[in-house]
Enzyme design. Structure first.
Site, mmCIF file in Angstrom:
data_model
loop_
_atom_site.group_PDB
_atom_site.id
_atom_site.type_symbol
_atom_site.label_atom_id
_atom_site.label_comp_id
_atom_site.label_asym_id
_atom_site.label_seq_id
_atom_site.Cartn_x
_atom_site.Cartn_y
_atom_site.Cartn_z
ATOM 1 N N ALA A 66 0.815 -1.229 -0.039
ATOM 2 C CA ALA A 66 0.100 -0.081 0.075
ATOM 3 C C ALA A 66 0.951 1.139 -0.038
ATOM 4 O O ALA A 66 2.103 1.248 0.453
ATOM 5 C CB ALA A 66 -0.904 0.092 1.258
ATOM 6 N N GLY A 109 0.812 -4.837 0.778
ATOM 7 C CA GLY A 109 -0.592 -4.958 -0.069
ATOM 8 C C GLY A 109 -0.184 -5.539 -1.508
ATOM 9 O O GLY A 109 -1.129 -6.145 -2.003
ATOM 10 N N GLU A 112 -0.823 -9.085 -0.719
ATOM 11 C CA GLU A 112 -2.111 -9.393 -0.734
ATOM 12 C C GLU A 112 -2.810 -9.142 -1.962
ATOM 13 O O GLU A 112 -3.917 -10.129 -2.022
ATOM 14 C CB GLU A 112 -2.784 -8.258 0.398
ATOM 15 C CG GLU A 112 -1.995 -8.489 1.684
ATOM 16 C CD GLU A 112 -2.510 -7.366 2.552
ATOM 17 O OE1 GLU A 112 -1.845 -6.245 2.360
ATOM 18 O OE2 GLU A 112 -2.989 -7.452 3.674
ATOM 19 N N GLU A 132 4.545 -5.158 7.263
ATOM 20 C CA GLU A 132 3.692 -4.002 7.925
ATOM 21 C C GLU A 132 4.083 -4.162 9.288
ATOM 22 O O GLU A 132 3.909 -2.811 9.871
ATOM 23 C CB GLU A 132 2.342 -4.522 8.123
ATOM 24 C CG GLU A 132 1.213 -4.379 6.410
ATOM 25 C CD GLU A 132 1.424 -5.481 5.596
ATOM 26 O OE1 GLU A 132 2.226 -6.518 5.942
ATOM 27 O OE2 GLU A 132 0.821 -5.417 4.552
HETATM 28 N N1 CAA Z 1 4.549 3.300 -0.370
HETATM 29 C C1 CAA Z 1 5.020 4.380 -1.201
HETATM 30 N N2 CAA Z 1 5.995 4.527 -1.895
HETATM 31 C C2 CAA Z 1 6.929 3.773 -2.105
HETATM 32 C C3 CAA Z 1 6.486 2.055 -1.393
HETATM 33 C C4 CAA Z 1 5.409 2.117 -0.867
HETATM 34 N N3 CAA Z 1 4.819 0.854 -0.129
HETATM 35 N N4 CAA Z 1 7.772 1.391 -1.547
HETATM 36 C C5 CAA Z 1 8.551 2.059 -2.300
HETATM 37 N N5 CAA Z 1 7.962 3.312 -2.589
HETATM 38 C C6 CAA Z 1 8.691 4.386 -3.487
HETATM 39 C C7 CAA Z 1 10.018 4.934 -2.357
HETATM 40 O O1 CAA Z 1 9.624 5.573 -1.252
HETATM 41 C C8 CAA Z 1 10.820 5.431 -3.317
HETATM 42 O O2 CAA Z 1 10.393 6.941 -3.753
HETATM 43 P P1 CAA Z 1 11.545 7.906 -3.893
HETATM 44 O O3 CAA Z 1 12.332 7.681 -4.956
HETATM 45 O O4 CAA Z 1 10.535 9.046 -3.984
HETATM 46 O O5 CAA Z 1 12.084 8.066 -2.802
HETATM 47 C C9 CAA Z 1 10.807 4.692 -4.688
HETATM 48 O O6 CAA Z 1 9.417 4.046 -4.482
HETATM 49 C C10 CAA Z 1 11.704 3.452 -5.027
HETATM 50 O O7 CAA Z 1 11.820 2.811 -3.751
HETATM 51 P P2 CAA Z 1 13.252 2.609 -3.064
HETATM 52 O O8 CAA Z 1 14.159 3.645 -3.090
HETATM 53 O O9 CAA Z 1 12.959 2.317 -1.471
HETATM 54 O O10 CAA Z 1 13.482 1.167 -3.595
HETATM 55 P P3 CAA Z 1 14.657 0.292 -2.922
HETATM 56 O O11 CAA Z 1 14.990 -0.911 -4.189
HETATM 57 O O12 CAA Z 1 15.852 0.640 -2.217
HETATM 58 O O13 CAA Z 1 13.636 -0.777 -1.989
HETATM 59 C C11 CAA Z 1 11.744 -1.894 -1.197
HETATM 60 C C12 CAA Z 1 12.666 -1.394 -2.538
HETATM 61 C C13 CAA Z 1 12.782 -2.860 -0.339
HETATM 62 C C14 CAA Z 1 10.410 -2.299 -1.709
HETATM 63 C C15 CAA Z 1 11.250 -0.654 -0.425
HETATM 64 O O14 CAA Z 1 10.914 0.344 -1.207
HETATM 65 C C16 CAA Z 1 10.550 -0.836 0.616
HETATM 66 O O15 CAA Z 1 10.680 -1.340 1.759
HETATM 67 N N6 CAA Z 1 9.130 -0.451 0.549
HETATM 68 C C17 CAA Z 1 8.243 -0.725 1.202
HETATM 69 C C18 CAA Z 1 7.701 -1.931 1.327
HETATM 70 C C19 CAA Z 1 6.481 -2.137 2.549
HETATM 71 O O16 CAA Z 1 6.570 -1.809 3.506
HETATM 72 N N7 CAA Z 1 5.247 -2.449 2.136
HETATM 73 C C20 CAA Z 1 4.156 -2.422 2.872
HETATM 74 C C21 CAA Z 1 3.397 -1.389 2.944
HETATM 75 S S1 CAA Z 1 1.950 -1.040 4.071
HETATM 76 C C22 CAA Z 1 0.800 -2.123 3.567
HETATM 77 O O17 CAA Z 1 0.961 -2.624 2.311
HETATM 78 C C23 CAA Z 1 -0.360 -2.141 4.578
HETATM 79 C C24 CAA Z 1 -1.831 -3.093 3.858
HETATM 80 O O18 CAA Z 1 -1.524 -4.223 4.189
HETATM 81 C C25 CAA Z 1 -2.895 -2.694 3.545
#
Ligand code: CAA
Length: 258
Positions: A66, A109, A112, A132
């Site tokens: 998400a 998400g 999911e 999460e």
């Molecule tokens: N939401 C918003 N933006 C996101 C994102 C997310 N889930 N995942 C990645 N991005 C964005 C980053 O912020 C980044 O943007 P900027 O360039 O503007 O900084 C861009 O995408 C590229 O990401 P990274 O620079 O972080 O790329 P990376 O290769 O270093 O890492 C990754 C990749 C490991 C996937 C890392 O981005 C990450 O950990 N993302 C979040 C994963 C996460 O926690 N997901 C769960 C979300 S909560 C959820 O899903 C709740 C639910 O059940 C409903």
């Protein structure tokens, strides 16, 4: 060309393709993407010319979860009353079989969303997880329920409670993924699976999906009763007569697709 801003849709033969397209956020599911994805899937579901749907992302990410930046400032009221993920309930309910073609990150998400589909094909680059817990929340669009049913309580509990990521081969061994293929072959393989589904009778595919879904949503006794009822009802369709006649006549069946 589609009118969507966060996804791209296309029909190839009898297969509807939905490609998530927010590369700047690794296809994170924001409220626009959730609404567009659901609208596209529902539109394909209403189209009798579409017998299967493929959902995919990019080489780098199926979806990284998400949209954390969109969610960060929300209140409990926002998330419950204005629930940005509510449209995904429509996505999860389409009658048409859906194949998820997953390369790269399928986290939170994203994992999911894959689990709302019926078949998950993974590239060897795919990474699954429910991180999460690291954000101070829990999975909110089915992760605790669907993952536990897919891979069993104990493995799901480890992933949800620790946030550990799982590579494609582990996901396949765990039963989340039906097949791992080289990344370069992922879309062709997903297309072949979807074409095969779409070449059969459409109402029979709906029936199979409905009965399968019962296995995830109800008791075994209820599911068995539903399966028996659906199975018997299919004998009212021309496609059953055609399928069984074709077998006896040693020829390929010609299903009507609608
Ligand atoms: N939401 C918003 N933006 C996101 C994102 C997310 N889930 N995942 C990645 N991005 C964005 C980053 O912020 C980044 O943007 P900027 O360039 O503007 O900084 C861009 O995408 C590229 O990401 P990274 O620079 O972080 O790329 P990376 O290769 O270093 O890492 C990754 C990749 C490991 C996937 C890392 O981005 C990450 O950990 N993302 C979040 C994963 C996460 O926690 N997901 C769960 C979300 S909560 C959820 O899903 C709740 C639910 O059940 C409903």
């Amino acid at each position: 060309m589609s009118e969507y801003t966060t996804i791209v849709t296309e029909t190839r033969g009898r297969v509807g393709w939905i490609t998530l397209n927010r590369p700047e956020a690794l296809n994170a599911l924001n409220s626009t993407l959730a609404a567009e994805l659901a609208a596209a899937a529902v539109a394909f579901d209403r189209d009798e010319e579409v017998g299967a749907i493929v959902v995919t992302g990019s080489e780098r990410a199926f979806a990284a979860g998400a949209d954390i930046k969109e969610m960060a400032g929300k209140s409990a009221r926002d998330m419950s009353v204005d629930n940005p993920f509510a449209p995904l309930e429509d996505f999860a309910r389409v009658r048409t079989p859906v194949v998820a073609a997953v390369a790269g990150y399928a986290l939170g998400g994203g994992c999911e969303l894959a689990m709302m589909c019926d078949i998950i094909l993974a590239a060897d680059t795919a990474v699954f997880g429910q991180p999460e817990i690291d954000l101070g929340v829990i999975p909110g669009i089915g992760g605790t329920q669907r993952l536990a049913r897919a891979i069993g309580y104990y493995k799901a509990a480890e992933l949800v409670l620790t946030g550990r990521r799982m590579a494609a081969d582990e996901a396949e061994r765990a039963g989340l993924v039906s097949r791992v293929v080289p990344a370069a072959d992922l879309l062709a393989e997903a297309g072949a699976v979807a074409d095969r589904i779409a070449s059969r009778s459409l109402p029979v595919a709906y029936a199979a999906k409905q009965a399968l879904r019962a296995s995830q949503e109800t008791t075994a006794a209820e599911g068995l009763r539903l399966e028996r009822t659906i199975f018997a009802s299919l004998f009212a369709l021309d496609d059953q007569k055609e399928g069984m006649s074709a077998f006896a006549e040693k020829r390929a069946p010609e299903f009507r697709h609608r």
